[in-house]
Scaffold this motif. Structure first.
Motif, short mmCIF file in Angstrom:
data_model
loop_
_atom_site.label_atom_id
_atom_site.label_comp_id
_atom_site.label_asym_id
_atom_site.label_seq_id
_atom_site.Cartn_x
_atom_site.Cartn_y
_atom_site.Cartn_z
N ALA A 157 65.12 -35.63 78.68
CA ALA A 157 65.57 -34.24 78.68
C ALA A 157 65.18 -33.52 77.39
CB ALA A 157 67.08 -34.19 78.85
N ARG A 158 64.92 -34.27 76.33
CA ARG A 158 64.56 -33.60 75.09
C ARG A 158 63.12 -33.14 75.09
NH1 ARG A 158 67.46 -36.66 70.15
NH2 ARG A 158 66.32 -35.11 68.96
N GLY A 159 62.39 -33.51 76.13
CA GLY A 159 61.11 -32.86 76.38
C GLY A 159 59.93 -33.38 75.59
N PHE A 160 60.07 -34.50 74.89
CA PHE A 160 58.92 -34.98 74.13
C PHE A 160 57.88 -35.61 75.05
CE2 PHE A 160 61.92 -34.37 70.77
CZ PHE A 160 61.13 -33.92 69.72
N LEU A 161 58.33 -36.43 75.97
CA LEU A 161 57.44 -36.97 77.00
C LEU A 161 58.09 -36.66 78.34
CD1 LEU A 161 56.37 -40.45 75.57
CD2 LEU A 161 55.03 -38.36 75.62
N PRO A 162 57.84 -35.47 78.86
CA PRO A 162 58.62 -35.01 80.01
C PRO A 162 58.15 -35.59 81.34
CG PRO A 162 57.14 -33.29 79.27
CD PRO A 162 56.87 -34.48 78.41
N SER A 163 58.23 -36.90 81.51
CA SER A 163 58.03 -37.51 82.82
C SER A 163 58.64 -38.90 82.75
CB SER A 163 56.55 -37.62 83.18
OG SER A 163 55.97 -38.74 82.57
N HIS A 164 58.64 -39.61 83.88
CA HIS A 164 59.16 -40.97 83.87
C HIS A 164 58.14 -41.97 83.35
CE1 HIS A 164 63.14 -40.64 85.51
NE2 HIS A 164 62.72 -39.83 86.45
N GLY A 165 57.00 -41.45 82.87
CA GLY A 165 55.92 -42.34 82.44
C GLY A 165 56.37 -43.42 81.48
N ALA A 166 57.11 -43.04 80.45
CA ALA A 166 57.51 -44.03 79.45
C ALA A 166 58.45 -45.07 80.04
CB ALA A 166 58.16 -43.33 78.25
N ASP A 167 59.26 -44.67 81.03
CA ASP A 167 60.12 -45.65 81.69
C ASP A 167 59.29 -46.64 82.49
OD1 ASP A 167 62.56 -44.42 80.82
OD2 ASP A 167 62.17 -42.84 82.28
N PHE A 168 58.31 -46.11 83.23
CA PHE A 168 57.41 -46.99 83.98
C PHE A 168 56.73 -47.98 83.04
CE2 PHE A 168 57.49 -44.07 87.63
CZ PHE A 168 57.48 -44.99 88.65
N TRP A 169 56.34 -47.44 81.90
CA TRP A 169 55.62 -48.27 80.93
C TRP A 169 56.52 -49.39 80.41
CZ3 TRP A 169 56.44 -48.75 75.56
CH2 TRP A 169 55.41 -49.37 74.87
N ALA A 170 57.74 -49.03 79.99
CA ALA A 170 58.65 -50.04 79.43
C ALA A 170 59.00 -51.09 80.48
CB ALA A 170 59.91 -49.37 78.89
N ILE A 171 59.40 -50.63 81.66
CA ILE A 171 59.81 -51.59 82.70
C ILE A 171 58.61 -52.41 83.16
CG2 ILE A 171 60.82 -51.79 85.01
CD1 ILE A 171 62.85 -50.81 83.09
N GLY A 172 57.46 -51.74 83.33
CA GLY A 172 56.26 -52.44 83.79
C GLY A 172 55.85 -53.54 82.83
N LEU A 173 55.88 -53.23 81.53
CA LEU A 173 55.47 -54.25 80.56
C LEU A 173 56.48 -55.39 80.49
CD1 LEU A 173 53.74 -52.56 77.54
CD2 LEU A 173 52.91 -53.07 79.81
N ILE A 174 57.76 -55.09 80.67
CA ILE A 174 58.74 -56.18 80.70
C ILE A 174 58.41 -57.11 81.86
CG2 ILE A 174 61.17 -56.76 81.12
CD1 ILE A 174 61.90 -54.16 79.62
N MET A 175 58.11 -56.51 83.04
CA MET A 175 57.76 -57.32 84.21
C MET A 175 56.53 -58.17 83.95
SD MET A 175 58.25 -54.77 87.38
CE MET A 175 56.92 -55.45 88.33
#
Lengths: 398, 221, 638
Positions: free
Chosen positions: C160-178
């Motif tokens: 919501a703070r708008g620095f990276l306004p998409s779920h991209g970083a979440d995909f990245w974090a979860i994807g790399l954990i997987m």
């Protein structure tokens, strides 16, 4: 001595690159932005280049040697009738020891010089001028905190003015994500990290001192990826003679007249410019409302607009670059619809500053909003133009 | 080729996931056990990262609050009920003992005792988890949230991940209990219990470290 | 205590859902536990991702063809460079190493499979589904855009703070954990296989260098992934649950992220390059007809790199202001790690020197590896000079450096490995003619792309910038780079054509086409499902070579009269078809288990806890069924 090596060293390096790449020269030399590390205009940058050059030559010799040996071995020892069954050598302790020790010795020599320079550059020079560089999203704020004989602080943005030959001690900060401050011809990079205070020293060459009206800048830009407009987060520095610098510094301390403040207030009331931008005297520092918390503190989310008229570019040294002063049409476009011009943004989804105009959420503003697309108070282009011309005429009593 | 050695003879019968008894390996340690050791060493660094994070941030938000940078600081020592957590920690520690007893029972083919001990281990683990759930609820009610300075996050995430590991362990133990009930867990398969035990002891040891670092060491540096 | 009896329910289900038995046809690839098939799956999937990552790179190059390029928007550019890096590291480099390791490790140590065949399959499915999960983000609001290194607080700021306004970083974090979970499973598998499954006589010091390198990277993977997993969890929590791990305003520290990331990230560099060194160490002796010069030293230097690799991570952080004492220490450690690396280069040269060199495609790639990796290594040493590092840091000079190491190094070695082992894996040669054309295209294209980056970097062009202005003098270099990029693409295309054409031509290779040295050449090509009809007994380093050759008193090679492959000369009799060998049976459960991960992954990204629950349930179901199922179907009823 170092300077002498540098002057020659530059050519040595170029020559070496020609040997290696053959394509090198064509690219060099046409740099009007003065952002190339091949050219040093300050002591730190020159030291960096000298130590690089010295070991570049060593590395080039080793690299060419190994590549030549590889090619030679592949051709000289090609399988031919009669040599299909070569002598089986499993190893050679002496040889292996020597090619372990030799690189270690070269590296040790390299290490001594490196370590000495690390500590030299980390030390704060005596009598340094002090400037705090705060990385914003996406621009640079400079606060002159210690200038000889001056107690008042100057706050400016994106265009750094420094006196020639004077050691400058930069304090690097960030109030958001990581950034990295870099003006290659003055000094190497250091990161701006929220919660950390980093330091960097630079001394611009005496011969770089230019008169006030000469439009000669040293380029630089943010080096640490910081989001959408990272590429547009540029900076430039002007090296002044001591007299020119003192004059510029004085001019930056002058406040607006009451009439000017009054004119600007009419726009500020509608578009809340001051919720991001600082304008000296617009919200008095001793305002009771500010102290009680009912009015916003003079904000530094956006660049200080007080002396925008004295700057030669805007938008983090991206716009009106290379012309003598800020183009009013450029500035009009920016005020009206900044999103369209920043980072090739998709205009259908303007990145609204969430705090503008009435949001109470504690959200930091990212980038300049598009006032053209604002839902409550869409700005007309005429208004934008009026503001632009107003800002560019401050202090210019025609 | 040369005669088939004892080693290759056993390998002829396939070497699968659960190479247990009767299979010779180069190291003499069974594949499964070696794998669990390797996995646990990786896990140790995983928890190590969170414990380091906690230690790095320990006492920090207090300083930040003192400097007026954040609204309030949390002194976890005010929240903690050391007696209560000591009790649940002791229970978890005891479960390691019952785990050892369970393995010993199985190895001497005492299946009734094995089931008693393995069930007690799971039950102790469950008690610990219940204690943690209670503790989390209490803390939350008293105002400690995930976003409470750096302490909230580093405390809840670290202890929560540990709790998740204990929970996985409980499922593991129960599945062993189940297999024993079905008569599928003879003493020749005691290694299945042994590796579950390795995991369980590991999770216990991690808790001892976390308990010491979080509850016993004073929060203020 | 009456509980539901899951295993008996499963047993009933298993009767209905019979255990897979097919060994051929496409369905067999879904359930196979054969390390060779899994290796082919790893390799081909990684190749697909390599093409995807390559396309991303080409788009980047098109955008940078000229100043103020308009091919891509900044938003798209940032996604592409993030995904290019993430893809090449996690979906190409690491899985390629696992592909080669999977195929060759058991063969080289004389084993019939890896220690845990089903976990092996699980690792592959996690890799594939993890990759698909990451790429699906392009269609779900935007791909990761915080860089492959994902520095906090840019990635960890709430959306919501708008620095990276998409779920991209979440995909990245979860994807790399997987993907990390998948990598750890294969690391454990390799470690146990290497330590436990060696044929009689295959002592640790008789293991081929490639096996050693795989073993070392498995150890590195095991210890490097936990810190980054912790950091990724912290990023995810900061972004979605309001924790303040990296939020300086609330007492967090952005630098902690960088330490945790590079504590993984630097060993990761060695995880990527050591397999390449292993491959080259196998190819060079064969095509020089000389033993690896100082083989033990090469192994020891690999181990040394493995250890010292833990002590240099801060050299990625010299610009972060960690202080002169710290930079001094890490600068010196970085210089020190150049020593074991240099030793390897000299030993490879020593291997070729005085040999009988056959310039096959595989050999060309290996020689290319030595030359290109040397350049990358030297520019790497230049980074340890901390003061000038301040200039090179985060410029294209660094981009040039690590592409020389990872492309000129790893990718060259991978292509060399393809040409070298292709006959073993598929039974037929790849076309040497096309191979050589491909090599020279790649060599020229590679240097044209990446050499100018050194220069443009020193000319002041920073990395990760979607555009640049006129007046810098960067145009020519960027244009050369773009042209080079397309030549690389052509080279990859030639390789793909070669694969298809060679398959059609089917130029059969036989068991030992290159006069090899290691055990995999002693068995037929393609390798039978059981690998070794009889488990070999090993007497020396390069055992298979010593079965074929001896040395006269001057040290020259002498072929033994009876020496050679025992492939094709199988003893006649009832066991000659290997039917007596019990192998692990195929299984559905790794696939089921793996499907649970992306399901809960999507749940975590979109904060849909039902989906997380379903994912965990699927995972638990797969796991339970797996544990109940015996390794080999035959054991079930015997």
């Amino acid at each position: 001595m170092l300077q002498g090596i540098w002057r020659r060293g530059r050519h040595t390096k170029l020559t070496a690159f020609v040997v290696l790449g053959a394509v090198a020269l064509a690219g060099c030399g046409s740099d009007s932005r003065n952002q190339s590390t091949f050219e040093a205009n300050g002591k730190i940058a020159r030291d960096d280049a000298n130590i690089f050059n010295a070991f570049f030559i060593v590395a080039a010799i080793i690299g060419i040697g190994i590549m030549a040996a590889t090619v030679f071995a592949a051709i000289r020892f090609r399988s031919r009738p009669g040599n299909e069954n070569p002598v089986q050598i499993h190893g050679n302790t002496k040889l292996e020891l020597s090619w372990t020790i030799a690189p270690a010795v070269i590296l040790a020599i390299m290490g001594v010089f490196t370590v000495k320079m690390i500590w030299d550059q980390a030390a704060k020079p005596a009598n340094a001028m002090e400037i705090t560089v705060t990385a914003k999203q996406w621009w640079w704020q400079f606060e002159y905190t210690k200038v000889e004989g001056q107690t008042k602080q100057v706050v400016t943005a994106n265009e750094l003015h420094i006196p020639a030959g004077v050691p400058v001690w930069l304090t690097l900060k960030s109030d958001n994500v990581n950034h990295s401050f870099w003006i290659p011809q003055l000094m190497g990079t250091k990161d701006n990290i929220d919660g950390h205070v980093n330091t960097l020293q630079l001394i611009a060459d005496e011969e770089m001192a230019t008169a006030a009206e000469v439009d000669q800048w040293l380029g630089g830009q943010c080096k640490q990826y910081c989001g959408l407009s990272h590429a547009d987060m540029r900076v430039r520095a002007k090296v002044d003679s001591k007299e020119v610098f003192a004059k510029w510094y004085e001019s930056q301390l002058e406040p607006w007249t009451a009439a000017e403040l009054g004119t600007f207030k009419q726009w500020d009331d509608v578009y809340a410019c001051s919720s991001c931008h600082y304008i000296q005297g617009l919200v008095p520092d001793d305002d009771a409302g500010v102290q009680a918390g009912s009015k916003p503190v003079p904000s530094q989310r956006g660049p200080n607009l007080t002396h925008l008229a004295d700057r030669k570019s805007f938008g983090s040294a991206t716009f009106s670059y290379g012309i003598e002063s800020i183009d009013p049409e450029d500035l009009t476009e920016w005020i009206w619809d900044a999103q369209k011009h920043s980072a090739g943004q998709d205009n259908s989804k303007p990145m609204q500053c969430p705090e503008y105009p009435d949001s109470t959420a504690k959200i930091k503003c990212v980038g300049m909003p598009s006032f053209k697309h604002d839902k409550r108070n869409p700005m007309s282009r005429e208004t934008a133009n009026e503001i632009a011309i107003f800002l560019l005429n401050i202090g210019k009593k025609a | 080729m040369s005669a088939v050695t004892a080693d290759s003879a056993t390998q002829d019968h396939g070497h699968g996931a659960n190479a247990g008894h009767g299979q010779t390996t180069n190291t003499g340690v069974s594949n499964t056990k070696l794998a669990v050791w390797a996995f646990l060493s990786s896990e140790a660094l995983f928890f190590g990262s969170f414990i380091s994070t906690y230690l790095l941030y320990r006492g920090r938000d207090t300083n930040f609050a003192a400097a007026g940078l954040i609204p309030e600081a949390y002194n976890p020592q005010d929240l903690f009920n050391i007696e209560f957590t000591s009790a649940t920690s002791f229970i978890l520690l005891m479960s390691s003992l019952t785990m050892v007893l369970a393995l010993a029972a199985l190895q001497r083919d005492d299946h009734r005792r094995f089931r008693i001990w393995i069930a007690s281990t799971a039950l102790f683990g469950l008690t610990f988890i219940a204690g943690q759930v209670y503790e989390f609820t209490e803390f939350y009610r008293e105002g400690l949230q995930l976003g409470s300075g750096t302490f909230g996050g580093s405390f809840y995430v670290m202890t929560g991940l540990h709790g998740a590991h204990v929970t996985v362990g409980i499922f593991w133990l129960l599945s062993l209990y189940q297999r024993s009930l079905q008569g599928k867990l003879g003493s020749e398969k005691s290694e299945a219990v042994e590796v579950a035990g390795l995991y369980w002891h590991f999770v216990d040891i991690v808790w001892i470290v976390i308990f010491t670092v979080v509850y016993l060491v004073p929060y203020h540096k | 205590m009456t509980t539901l009896d899951p295993s008996s329910v499963l047993a009933q289900r298993q009767q209905r859902l019979a255990r897979p038995t097919k060994a051929t046809g496409w369905t067999s690839w879904l359930t196979t536990v054969d390390h060779k098939k899994i290796a082919i799956l790893y390799g081909s999937t990684a190749m697909v991702f390599m093409v995807l990552g390559g396309v991303e790179a080409l788009l980047i190059r098109l955008q940078l063809w000229r100043p103020n390029g308009t091919v891509l928007t900044a938003a798209t550019y940032n996604q592409l460079f993030t995904m290019h890096g993430t893809t090449m590291v996690f979906l190409v480099g690491m899985p390629m190493a696992v592909a080669f390791g999977n195929y060759l490790l058991p063969l080289m140590i004389g084993a019939r499979d890896v220690a845990f065949p089903r976990i092996n399959m699980l690792g592959y499915w996690i890799f594939l589904l993890g990759g698909v999960f990451l790429y699906s983000s392009f269609f779900l609001g935007g791909a990761p855009n915080g860089g492959w290194f994902g520095y906090a607080p840019l990635t960890s700021m709430p959306m919501a703070r708008g620095f990276l306004p998409s779920h991209g970083a979440d995909f990245w974090a979860i994807g790399l954990i997987m993907l990390g979970i998948g990598s750890v499973t294969s690391a454990v598998n390799f470690i146990v296989t290497t330590l436990n499954m060696r044929a009689p006589g295959m002592t640790l010091l008789r293991m081929p260098v490639f096996v050693w390198m795989i073993f070392i990277i498995a150890m590195l993977t095991l210890f490097a992934l936990p810190p980054v997993t912790a950091a990724l969890i912290q990023v995810y929590m900061d972004r979605n649950f309001g924790t303040h791990f990296f939020d300086a305003a609330a007492g967090g520290d952005p630098l902690l992220y960088q330490h945790l990331f590079w504590l993984f990230g630097h060993p990761e560099v060695y995880i990527l390059i050591l397999p390449g060194m292993g491959i080259v160490s196998e190819i060079l002796p064969v095509f020089s007809r000389k033993p690896l010069f100082g083989a033990r030293v090469v192994v020891m230097s690999g181990i040394a790199i493995g250890f010292v690799g833990w002590g240099v991570w801060v050299h990625h952080m010299f610009a972060t202001g960690v202080g002169p004492a710290t930079t001094t220490g890490f600068g010196i450690a970085t210089m020190a790690i150049a020593v074991p690396t240099g030793v390897k280069i000299f030993n490879w040269l020593g291997t070729v020197w005085g040999g009988a060199v056959r310039l096959t495609t595989a050999m060309l790639y290996s020689l290319g590896f030595i030359a290109m990796f040397t350049l990358g290594g030297l520019s790497g040493v230049m980074h340890s000079i901390v003061p000038s590092n301040g200039q090179q840091h985060d410029t294209y000079f660094v981009v040039a450096h690590f592409h020389y190491v990872l492309f000129g190094g790893l990718i060259f070695a991978i292509f060399g490995g393809f040409y070298y082992w292709w006959p073993k894996v598929f039974g037929h040669f790849l076309s040497e003619k096309m191979g050589k054309v491909g090599f020279w295209l790649l060599f020229v294209g590679f240097n044209l792309t990446f050499f100018p980056m050194h220069i443009v970097g020193l000319q002041g062009m920073p990395r990760r910038t979607y555009t640049y202005g006129t007046g810098h003098g960067w145009e020519l270099m960027n244009q050369l780079e773009t042209v080079g990029g397309f030549i690389i693409a052509l080279a990859v295309l030639v390789f793909i054509v070669n694969v298809v054409a060679s398959r059609k031509r089917n130029d059969l290779a036989g068991a030992d086409p290159w006069d090899g040295r290691t055990l995999e050449w002693s068995i037929p090509s393609p390798v039978p499902v059981y690998n070794f009809l009889e488990v070999p007994e090993v007497h020396a380093f390069d055992d298979f070579w010593h079965r074929k050759y001896t040395e006269d008193e001057e040290g020259r090679l002498v072929r033994l009269p009876s020496g050679g492959s025992d492939a094709g000369e199988h003893p006649e009799g009832e066991h000659s078809d290997g039917s007596h060998i019990h192998l692990p049976s195929p299984s559905y459960w790794p696939l089921v288990f793996a499907f649970g991960l992306p399901m809960s992954g999507y749940g975590f990204v979109f904060k849909n806890w039902w989906l997380v629950g379903v994912g965990v349930a699927v995972l638990m179901f797969g796991l339970t069924a797996w544990l109940v199922e015996p390794d080999t179907a035959q054991d079930d009823h015997s």
